[in-house]
Design a protein around this motif. Structure first.
Motif, short mmCIF file in Angstrom:
data_model
loop_
_atom_site.label_atom_id
_atom_site.label_comp_id
_atom_site.label_asym_id
_atom_site.label_seq_id
_atom_site.Cartn_x
_atom_site.Cartn_y
_atom_site.Cartn_z
N GLU A 136 0.87 -1.17 0.00
CA GLU A 136 0.00 0.00 0.00
C GLU A 136 0.90 1.22 0.00
O GLU A 136 1.86 1.28 0.77
N ARG A 137 0.62 2.15 -0.90
CA ARG A 137 1.47 3.33 -1.01
C ARG A 137 0.58 4.54 -1.27
O ARG A 137 -0.33 4.47 -2.10
N TYR A 138 0.83 5.64 -0.58
CA TYR A 138 0.07 6.85 -0.84
C TYR A 138 0.86 7.73 -1.81
O TYR A 138 2.04 7.98 -1.61
N ASN A 139 0.19 8.16 -2.87
CA ASN A 139 0.80 9.04 -3.86
C ASN A 139 0.22 10.44 -3.66
O ASN A 139 -0.90 10.71 -4.11
N PRO A 140 0.94 11.34 -2.99
CA PRO A 140 0.37 12.65 -2.67
C PRO A 140 0.16 13.53 -3.91
O PRO A 140 -0.73 14.37 -3.92
N LEU A 141 0.96 13.33 -4.95
CA LEU A 141 0.81 14.13 -6.16
C LEU A 141 -0.53 13.84 -6.85
O LEU A 141 -1.22 14.75 -7.31
N GLU A 194 -2.31 3.46 -3.68
CA GLU A 194 -2.10 2.46 -4.71
C GLU A 194 -1.85 1.12 -4.02
O GLU A 194 -1.04 1.03 -3.09
N TYR A 195 -2.58 0.11 -4.47
CA TYR A 195 -2.52 -1.21 -3.84
C TYR A 195 -2.09 -2.27 -4.86
O TYR A 195 -2.56 -2.27 -5.99
N ARG A 196 -1.20 -3.14 -4.42
CA ARG A 196 -0.88 -4.35 -5.18
C ARG A 196 -1.38 -5.50 -4.32
O ARG A 196 -1.18 -5.52 -3.10
N PHE A 197 -2.05 -6.45 -4.97
CA PHE A 197 -2.68 -7.52 -4.20
C PHE A 197 -2.64 -8.85 -4.96
O PHE A 197 -2.36 -8.89 -6.15
N ILE A 198 -2.91 -9.92 -4.20
CA ILE A 198 -3.00 -11.27 -4.75
C ILE A 198 -4.42 -11.76 -4.49
O ILE A 198 -4.96 -11.56 -3.40
N VAL A 199 -5.00 -12.40 -5.50
CA VAL A 199 -6.32 -13.00 -5.36
C VAL A 199 -6.16 -14.52 -5.47
O VAL A 199 -5.74 -15.02 -6.51
N ASP A 200 -6.44 -15.23 -4.40
CA ASP A 200 -6.48 -16.70 -4.44
C ASP A 200 -7.93 -17.10 -4.69
O ASP A 200 -8.84 -16.61 -4.03
N LEU A 219 -7.11 3.89 -5.10
CA LEU A 219 -8.23 4.48 -4.35
C LEU A 219 -7.99 5.98 -4.25
O LEU A 219 -7.07 6.43 -3.57
N TYR A 220 -8.83 6.76 -4.93
CA TYR A 220 -8.66 8.21 -4.99
C TYR A 220 -9.30 8.89 -3.78
O TYR A 220 -10.27 8.40 -3.21
#
Length: 101
Positions: free
Chosen positions: A8-13, A18-24, A70-71
């Motif tokens: 999970e990373r917040y992009n202040p600009l 922003e999320y990277r995930f795995i779906v099982d 997620l905006y």
């Protein structure tokens, strides 16, 4: 279907997380609609501000990797996102509304 958030990373600009995930999953790769609704529930977020950009199946496994954003607000979402990504996410929302009726 089980979703695990890898990063999970917040992009202040761009005012978004922003999320990277795995779906099982069992069976076929889950649809964008299913992943978006489940991810919105996990993140306790507004699904209208959540954009699932991609879901890529890993070869030979019942697992897919995905990327979502997620905006903070709708104005920034419409300013930044490409039209085909908005259309893909909007179609999924309309389908969900039709199923609810």
């Amino acid at each position: 279907m089980e979703i695990k958030i890898l990063s999970e990373r917040y992009n202040p600009l761009l005012k978004r997380k922003e999320y990277r995930f795995i779906v099982d999953h069992d069976g076929a790769t889950p649809t964008f609609k299913d992943v978006k609704l489940k991810l919105a529930a996990i993140l306790n977020a507004n699904k209208d501000l959540l954009i699932v950009e991609r879901i890529v199946e890993e070869a030979g496994m019942q697992r897919a990797r995905g990327y979502a954003k997620l905006y903070d607000n709708e104005e920034m979402l419409k300013l930044v996102e490409r039209e085909h990504i908005l259309r893909k996410n909007k179609i999924e929302e309309e389908t969900a509304a039709e199923e609810g009726e």
